[in-house]
Every structure is written in C-alpha cells, then in structure tokens.
Design a protein around this motif. Sequence first.
Motif, PDB file in Angstrom:
ATOM      1  N   GLN A  20       0.824  -1.199   0.000  1.00 42.20           N
ATOM      2  CA  GLN A  20       0.000   0.000   0.000  1.00 42.20           C
ATOM      3  C   GLN A  20       0.863   1.255   0.000  1.00 42.20           C
ATOM      4  O   GLN A  20       0.596   2.208  -0.728  1.00 42.20           O
ATOM      5  CB  GLN A  20      -0.933  -0.008   1.208  1.00 42.20           C
ATOM      6  N   LYS A  21       1.923   1.250   0.790  1.00 42.01           N
ATOM      7  CA  LYS A  21       2.844   2.387   0.805  1.00 42.01           C
ATOM      8  C   LYS A  21       3.441   2.608  -0.575  1.00 42.01           C
ATOM      9  O   LYS A  21       3.545   3.734  -1.048  1.00 42.01           O
ATOM     10  CB  LYS A  21       3.952   2.182   1.834  1.00 42.01           C
ATOM     11  N   GLU A  22       3.811   1.505  -1.254  1.00 46.47           N
ATOM     12  CA  GLU A  22       4.374   1.612  -2.606  1.00 46.47           C
ATOM     13  C   GLU A  22       3.354   2.186  -3.586  1.00 46.47           C
ATOM     14  O   GLU A  22       3.687   3.020  -4.431  1.00 46.47           O
ATOM     15  CB  GLU A  22       4.869   0.253  -3.071  1.00 46.47           C
ATOM     16  N   GLU A  23       2.086   1.740  -3.469  1.00 44.98           N
ATOM     17  CA  GLU A  23       1.032   2.268  -4.338  1.00 44.98           C
ATOM     18  C   GLU A  23       0.842   3.759  -4.091  1.00 44.98           C
ATOM     19  O   GLU A  23       0.708   4.541  -5.034  1.00 44.98           O
ATOM     20  CB  GLU A  23      -0.291   1.541  -4.094  1.00 44.98           C
ATOM     21  N   TRP A  24       0.809   4.152  -2.805  1.00 42.64           N
ATOM     22  CA  TRP A  24       0.635   5.566  -2.479  1.00 42.64           C
ATOM     23  C   TRP A  24       1.802   6.394  -3.005  1.00 42.64           C
ATOM     24  O   TRP A  24       1.616   7.487  -3.518  1.00 42.64           O
ATOM     25  CB  TRP A  24       0.501   5.760  -0.977  1.00 42.64           C
ATOM     26  N   GLN A  25       3.018   5.875  -2.855  1.00 39.48           N
ATOM     27  CA  GLN A  25       4.174   6.606  -3.338  1.00 39.48           C
ATOM     28  C   GLN A  25       4.129   6.765  -4.849  1.00 39.48           C
ATOM     29  O   GLN A  25       4.404   7.839  -5.381  1.00 39.48           O
ATOM     30  CB  GLN A  25       5.477   5.913  -2.922  1.00 39.48           C
ATOM     31  N   SER A  26       3.742   5.701  -5.544  1.00 34.56           N
ATOM     32  CA  SER A  26       3.635   5.760  -6.999  1.00 34.56           C
ATOM     33  C   SER A  26       2.587   6.787  -7.429  1.00 34.56           C
ATOM     34  O   SER A  26       2.822   7.585  -8.342  1.00 34.56           O
ATOM     35  CB  SER A  26       3.285   4.375  -7.546  1.00 34.56           C
ATOM     36  N   HIS A  27       1.445   6.759  -6.765  1.00 33.68           N
ATOM     37  CA  HIS A  27       0.388   7.715  -7.096  1.00 33.68           C
ATOM     38  C   HIS A  27       0.838   9.143  -6.783  1.00 33.68           C
ATOM     39  O   HIS A  27       0.595  10.067  -7.559  1.00 33.68           O
ATOM     40  CB  HIS A  27      -0.881   7.367  -6.336  1.00 33.68           C
ATOM     41  N   ALA A  28       1.505   9.326  -5.653  1.00 29.68           N
ATOM     42  CA  ALA A  28       2.025  10.649  -5.293  1.00 29.68           C
ATOM     43  C   ALA A  28       3.019  11.136  -6.352  1.00 29.68           C
ATOM     44  O   ALA A  28       2.975  12.302  -6.765  1.00 29.68           O
ATOM     45  CB  ALA A  28       2.688  10.608  -3.916  1.00 29.68           C
ATOM     46  N   LEU A  31       1.352  12.397  -9.392  1.00 27.43           N
ATOM     47  CA  LEU A  31       0.740  13.706  -9.170  1.00 27.43           C
ATOM     48  C   LEU A  31       1.764  14.789  -8.838  1.00 27.43           C
ATOM     49  O   LEU A  31       1.396  15.921  -8.538  1.00 27.43           O
ATOM     50  CB  LEU A  31      -0.293  13.611  -8.040  1.00 27.43           C
ATOM     51  N   ASP A  32       3.048  14.406  -8.870  1.00 26.08           N
ATOM     52  CA  ASP A  32       4.136  15.331  -8.531  1.00 26.08           C
ATOM     53  C   ASP A  32       3.949  15.914  -7.130  1.00 26.08           C
ATOM     54  O   ASP A  32       4.060  17.112  -6.913  1.00 26.08           O
ATOM     55  CB  ASP A  32       4.243  16.446  -9.577  1.00 26.08           C
ATOM     56  N   MET A  33       3.648  15.005  -6.180  1.00 22.79           N
ATOM     57  CA  MET A  33       3.428  15.388  -4.787  1.00 22.79           C
ATOM     58  C   MET A  33       4.362  14.578  -3.902  1.00 22.79           C
ATOM     59  O   MET A  33       4.763  13.477  -4.270  1.00 22.79           O
ATOM     60  CB  MET A  33       1.980  15.065  -4.358  1.00 22.79           C
ATOM     61  N   SER A  34       4.648  15.112  -2.725  1.00 16.24           N
ATOM     62  CA  SER A  34       5.350  14.298  -1.736  1.00 16.24           C
ATOM     63  C   SER A  34       4.355  13.282  -1.195  1.00 16.24           C
ATOM     64  O   SER A  34       3.134  13.465  -1.311  1.00 16.24           O
ATOM     65  CB  SER A  34       5.866  15.172  -0.588  1.00 16.24           C
ATOM     66  N   GLN A  35       4.863  12.228  -0.583  1.00 18.98           N
ATOM     67  CA  GLN A  35       3.951  11.236  -0.028  1.00 18.98           C
ATOM     68  C   GLN A  35       3.127  11.844   1.116  1.00 18.98           C
ATOM     69  O   GLN A  35       1.938  11.560   1.249  1.00 18.98           O
ATOM     70  CB  GLN A  35       4.699  10.001   0.451  1.00 18.98           C
ATOM     71  N   SER A  36       3.738  12.689   1.917  1.00 17.09           N
ATOM     72  CA  SER A  36       3.000  13.351   2.994  1.00 17.09           C
ATOM     73  C   SER A  36       1.868  14.206   2.442  1.00 17.09           C
ATOM     74  O   SER A  36       0.741  14.175   2.949  1.00 17.09           O
ATOM     75  CB  SER A  36       3.933  14.227   3.829  1.00 17.09           C
TER      76      SER A  36
END
Length: 130
Positions: A20-28, A31-36
């Motif tokens: 899930q963390k990897e998916e969130w990081q990929s999506h972030a 979107l050119d966003m930090s994970q936070s």
Amino acid sequence: MSDAADTSRKTVKTYVPAYQKEEWQSHADDLDMSQSEFVRTMVQAGRAGFESGREEPTSPDPDPGGNGLETRVLKLLQNDTYDWDELLEAVSDDIESRLDDALEELQARNEIRYSGRHGGYTTVGDNDGD
C-alpha cells in the motif's frame, strides 16, 4: 474552524502494508506530490463526504495535488449557477452510492457483516459470542 486556528504542523504516524505504501508513493509521484502531501490530501478529500455542516479548513494551497475542492467548484460555476444544495450534491460525488459500494465489497470479502441483533454493521468476529 476559527480564525485563530493553530496552523503549526504536527506529525501523524500510521502503519500500512508495504504494497500500500508503494502504491501511495507511486500515485504521489504521478501527481508530482510528496507522499505526505498525497496522504494529507487524500484524507481531507475522504473526510469531505462525511462532514456535512462543518466548515472546511482553509487550504494554504488552493489546489493541492491538482484535484482540490476549490478547482471543482470553480469549474462547475464557470458555466452555470448553482444554489447551495445543488452545489453540495455536485461536489459530494454521491456519497451514499459510494458507501453502499464499499459496504458490499467489504461484505463480499467477509470483513464486515450486518448484524440485526447488534443494530448495524460490525467487523467479522466482533460480538460473535454475545
């Protein structure tokens, strides 16, 4: 939220499965966003459908991540006029339907069940011995 709201930053820590963390990081990243920033934006977006009647906190960035509520409202109002109820319906994305879909999916995965005895939905395993 009052005008004198504390805007200082605080740490929030959570644990999620590695996938899930990897998916969130990929999506972030997409979107050119930090994970936070991604997690903060997704939490706020998710909360929006559950907090009718509460004032939304002002965002320091009017469009964090490119899909902010402010952007959606502006796009809707560019071509039409909406009263409050129409605008609320237009930006809420049919929360009832989304909740129904989520409940069906969780029941299909046997993670929750409806218990008439307990008066509502419960996770599988909770209150089974009552």
